[in-house]
Design a protein around this motif. Structure first.
Motif, mmCIF file in Angstrom:
data_model
loop_
_atom_site.group_PDB
_atom_site.id
_atom_site.type_symbol
_atom_site.label_atom_id
_atom_site.label_comp_id
_atom_site.label_asym_id
_atom_site.label_seq_id
_atom_site.Cartn_x
_atom_site.Cartn_y
_atom_site.Cartn_z
ATOM 1 N N VAL A 139 0.860 -1.190 0.000
ATOM 2 C CA VAL A 139 0.000 0.000 0.000
ATOM 3 C C VAL A 139 0.895 1.239 0.000
ATOM 4 C CG1 VAL A 139 -1.807 1.282 1.186
ATOM 5 C CG2 VAL A 139 -1.785 -1.228 1.267
ATOM 6 N N PRO A 140 1.033 1.894 -1.154
ATOM 7 C CA PRO A 140 1.943 3.040 -1.228
ATOM 8 C C PRO A 140 1.344 4.285 -0.578
ATOM 9 C CG PRO A 140 0.888 2.689 -3.354
ATOM 10 C CD PRO A 140 0.394 1.583 -2.460
ATOM 11 N N ALA A 141 2.212 5.081 0.006
ATOM 12 C CA ALA A 141 1.753 6.322 0.635
ATOM 13 C C ALA A 141 1.476 7.391 -0.417
ATOM 14 C CB ALA A 141 2.810 6.821 1.613
ATOM 15 N N ARG A 142 1.950 7.184 -1.602
ATOM 16 C CA ARG A 142 1.745 8.156 -2.683
ATOM 17 C C ARG A 142 1.590 7.390 -3.984
ATOM 18 N NH1 ARG A 142 4.567 12.223 -2.360
ATOM 19 N NH2 ARG A 142 5.299 12.144 -0.210
ATOM 20 N N ASP B 158 13.061 -2.017 -5.278
ATOM 21 C CA ASP B 158 13.410 -1.723 -3.884
ATOM 22 C C ASP B 158 13.448 -0.215 -3.619
ATOM 23 O OD1 ASP B 158 13.685 -4.439 -3.728
ATOM 24 O OD2 ASP B 158 15.890 -4.424 -3.595
ATOM 25 N N VAL B 159 14.009 0.524 -4.571
ATOM 26 C CA VAL B 159 14.116 1.975 -4.401
ATOM 27 C C VAL B 159 12.719 2.598 -4.388
ATOM 28 C CG1 VAL B 159 14.933 4.118 -5.472
ATOM 29 C CG2 VAL B 159 16.446 2.108 -5.360
ATOM 30 N N VAL B 160 11.874 2.124 -5.285
ATOM 31 C CA VAL B 160 10.509 2.658 -5.350
ATOM 32 C C VAL B 160 9.724 2.312 -4.093
ATOM 33 C CG1 VAL B 160 8.312 2.518 -6.605
ATOM 34 C CG2 VAL B 160 10.476 2.705 -7.864
ATOM 35 N N THR B 161 9.932 1.122 -3.609
ATOM 36 C CA THR B 161 9.255 0.716 -2.369
ATOM 37 C C THR B 161 9.576 1.709 -1.247
ATOM 38 O OG1 THR B 161 9.515 -1.584 -3.063
ATOM 39 C CG2 THR B 161 8.908 -1.207 -0.773
ATOM 40 N N ARG B 162 10.844 2.096 -1.172
ATOM 41 C CA ARG B 162 11.263 3.058 -0.152
ATOM 42 C C ARG B 162 10.640 4.439 -0.390
ATOM 43 N NH1 ARG B 162 16.406 1.446 2.149
ATOM 44 N NH2 ARG B 162 16.633 3.526 3.036
#
Lengths: 411, 411
Positions: A116-119, A403-407
């Motif tokens: 669930v992304p914050a943005r 991984d970078v996008v997840t962060r």
């Protein structure tokens, strides 16, 4: 933090599938911006965006976006991924397409994992990155970043006399969104290196911290034409010889400097170009690149000074025309560190590096924190059917992007 | 011995008149061998031969002869004068024509003076000296000297797809004489220098004692194509840079050698010839000339050795194709001395010199004692509308030819 993985088989399959779109009768891959082949490639990408359940948006310069958002994060700035799917003439299948399809794969992987992304997270295919049919290159991202008015870009005449705006209308990709309508929180572009460094050093991940400044000049040396047999060496003014001196000067200087400066003379022509006539004119290009603006200026000054001395000693006339000039771009340090960190966690070696080529990321860096991830190019070959990256490297790079996008999307 | 003089006004007028024949709509002079313009030039020359009261003969390769003989000397070997009247594209008016028209002027002067020659005197205009439309150059004199079978020469295909034999038929200059039908006692060719030496040294008469050997090679440097921005200098193999090294090597060597060797790189091309791609192939020509065969061979060997080393250090592949090779020609020492002697008697400075260009005389030298006389070329310019020789020098050269022929024809 959970580690996700992209669907490697699907990514590789789509790369191959997109790489078949736009092959001519000789099997040569050509998807120039705004062409029928470009339309076919765009249609395939849009179909994949839809099948991933994302929203499709197209802006006025034809940039395509696949957007993953929900009612809770819809108003937040998105993490933007992307690159381009137009190609040069006789292209390979990875340049640009790898970044676009990996961006989509990243979103699909996160969706599939229930993340669930914050943005919002979005993937973009920017119009006319290659600049083969319409100049300048990186046009879609340049317009998107506000560096070129969209009306001016649409009015660009192509090498074939067409106009980009009319061609985008014709193929159905003159969208309605204003360029820049999505203001990214961050932009990350995954790309093949197009150079030999990662392969030679055996490093799978490049954390691209900056992009070289580029200085393009066309230099013309002129003199009278003389007969090759009848003019003694001591009486010769030889435009071709003077041009050759510049080539060796640039090479020796760049080779001995122990800096990342690169200097290339890619075009050269002699006139009248006859075996038995001393050249009366030599025209050549100089491509200087350096990630440091001060050093790039120093190289330009050194060349200018050398040309001045050469004109005097060789008694020739030398004129210089500036063809292009881009300052170096520094990418966002924090995103670069995220790339390094992701590689470390997956047990992959990474290397901070400079992009020698231009990319959409350098344009988007004007409006959002940006960085790039490189994977090795076999033999450093690009813009060529021999362009190749091993499948394991392709998959590894896409997972680092994931991984970078997840962060970033959790912030 | 009486001193005669040519009719200066008539010679200059004919030079101008012939120089108007074959001008195109833009005023550019082009009389390629076998063309309509060539026919018009030949017709003018033949008319002048007839008006001088000489016999006209045309051989199978189209060489035109104006022969002055009488019943007493008809069986003796003639003194032959001549050159050519075909031109390059966008030519000047002196190259070749000066020697032909001066030869005719010499015979007319001797006739007018009541001189009784011991042997015939003839003037020749040799077919296709320039070799622009049909290769090789100096074709008419080469065939005349037995160096190329006439059938083979007539079957030569032109750059425009025509065949020389058919074109000579068409313009009415496929003659019936066998090439070589006149075996000369001696051959003397008067020509503009086409180089800067006489003008710079202020010497009006060149006594040409030999003609440079010529070695033409086409050299190809090959390597992989790399991206200009992404390939570090230390990893580069650059075909264009390697080619430039050869250019500077040749120049430095020839300049420092203190010999008459000349080295010219007249043609150069890079592939793919793109600003941002390191050249994967560079192709260039090397024109080496020296009047001494041993030194010419030494220069060829030095180049071959340099290329071998360069291929190793630059890690490129270099291939060499031989395009042409002519050994130096030594002219007849006695005729050269006659030229010097004639100049001295007229109070003109003369200089022994080497012809850097090829001339019909080098072919005729195979079958008869031969030599050449040079007059200054303004700025060394030739094969160009700016080709020029002051009228006084033109007249002086023709009178030296007259004096030399007077001596030879009395023997």
């Amino acid at each position: 933090m959970t580690t996700f993985s992209i669907d490697a088989a699907r990514l590789l399959e789509r790369l191959r599938e997109l790489g078949q779109i736009g092959r001519d009768d000789n099997g040569m891959l050509v998807r120039l911006a705004g062409s029928d082949a470009d339309k076919a490639g765009r249609d395939a990408f849009v179909a994949w965006i839809r099948s991933a359940g994302l929203e499709v948006a197209v802006d006025r310069i034809g940039n395509i976006f696949g957007i993953w958002k929900d009612h809770k994060n819809a108003d937040d700035a998105p993490v933007l991924l992307g690159s381009h799917i137009d190609t040069v003439i006789n292209a390979g299948i990875y340049d640009g397409c790898y970044g676009v399809l990996s961006g989509l794969a990243v979103i699909e992987a996160l969706k599939a994992a229930g993340f669930v992304p914050a943005r919002p997270i979005a993937v973009a295919a920017f119009t006319n990155e290659e600049g083969v049919r319409y100049a300048p290159d990186m046009m879609g991202s340049l317009v998107y970043a506000g560096g070129l008015p969209v009306e001016e870009a649409l009015a660009t005449a192509g090498t074939d006399g067409t106009m980009l705006g009319a061609e985008l209308e014709r193929i159905g990709y003159a969208g309605s969104e204003e360029p820049g309508f999505l203001k990214p929180y961050a932009y990350v572009e995954l790309h093949i290196e197009q150079g030999p460094v990662l392969e030679r050093e055996g490093v799978p991940i490049g954390a691209v911290e900056n992009l070289q400044g580029i200085s393009w000049q066309r230099i013309t040396v002129e003199d009278e034409a003389n007969h090759a047999g009848t003019t003694p060496m001591s009486m010769r003014r030889d435009a071709g010889h003077a041009a050759a001196r510049v080539v060796t000067f640039l090479r020796d200087r760049a080779r001995n400097a122990n800096t990342p400066t690169v200097a290339t003379v890619g075009c050269m022509s002699f006139e009248p170009n006859a075996i038995n006539v001393i050249p009366s004119r030599a025209t050549f290009t100089v491509d200087l690149r350096d990630p440091d603006e001060g050093r790039l200026q120093a190289e330009e000054a050194a060349l200018a000074s050398y040309l001045k001395g050469l004109a005097a000693t060789e008694e020739v006339t030398i004129s210089v025309e500036r063809l292009a000039r881009f300052e170096p771009v520094a990418f966002d340090r924090r995103i670069v560190e995220l790339v390094e960190d992701a590689a470390r966690k997956r047990g992959l070696a990474s290397k901070r590096m400079t992009s020698g080529a231009g990319h959409d990321a350098q344009m988007i860096a004007r409006v959002a924190p940006s960085a790039m991830i490189f994977v090795p190019s076999t033999g450093g070959i690009s813009h060529n059917p021999h362009e190749h990256t091993p499948e394991a490297d392709l998959v590894a790079g896409a997972n680092i992007l994931l991984d970078v996008v997840t962060r970033l999307a959790a912030e």
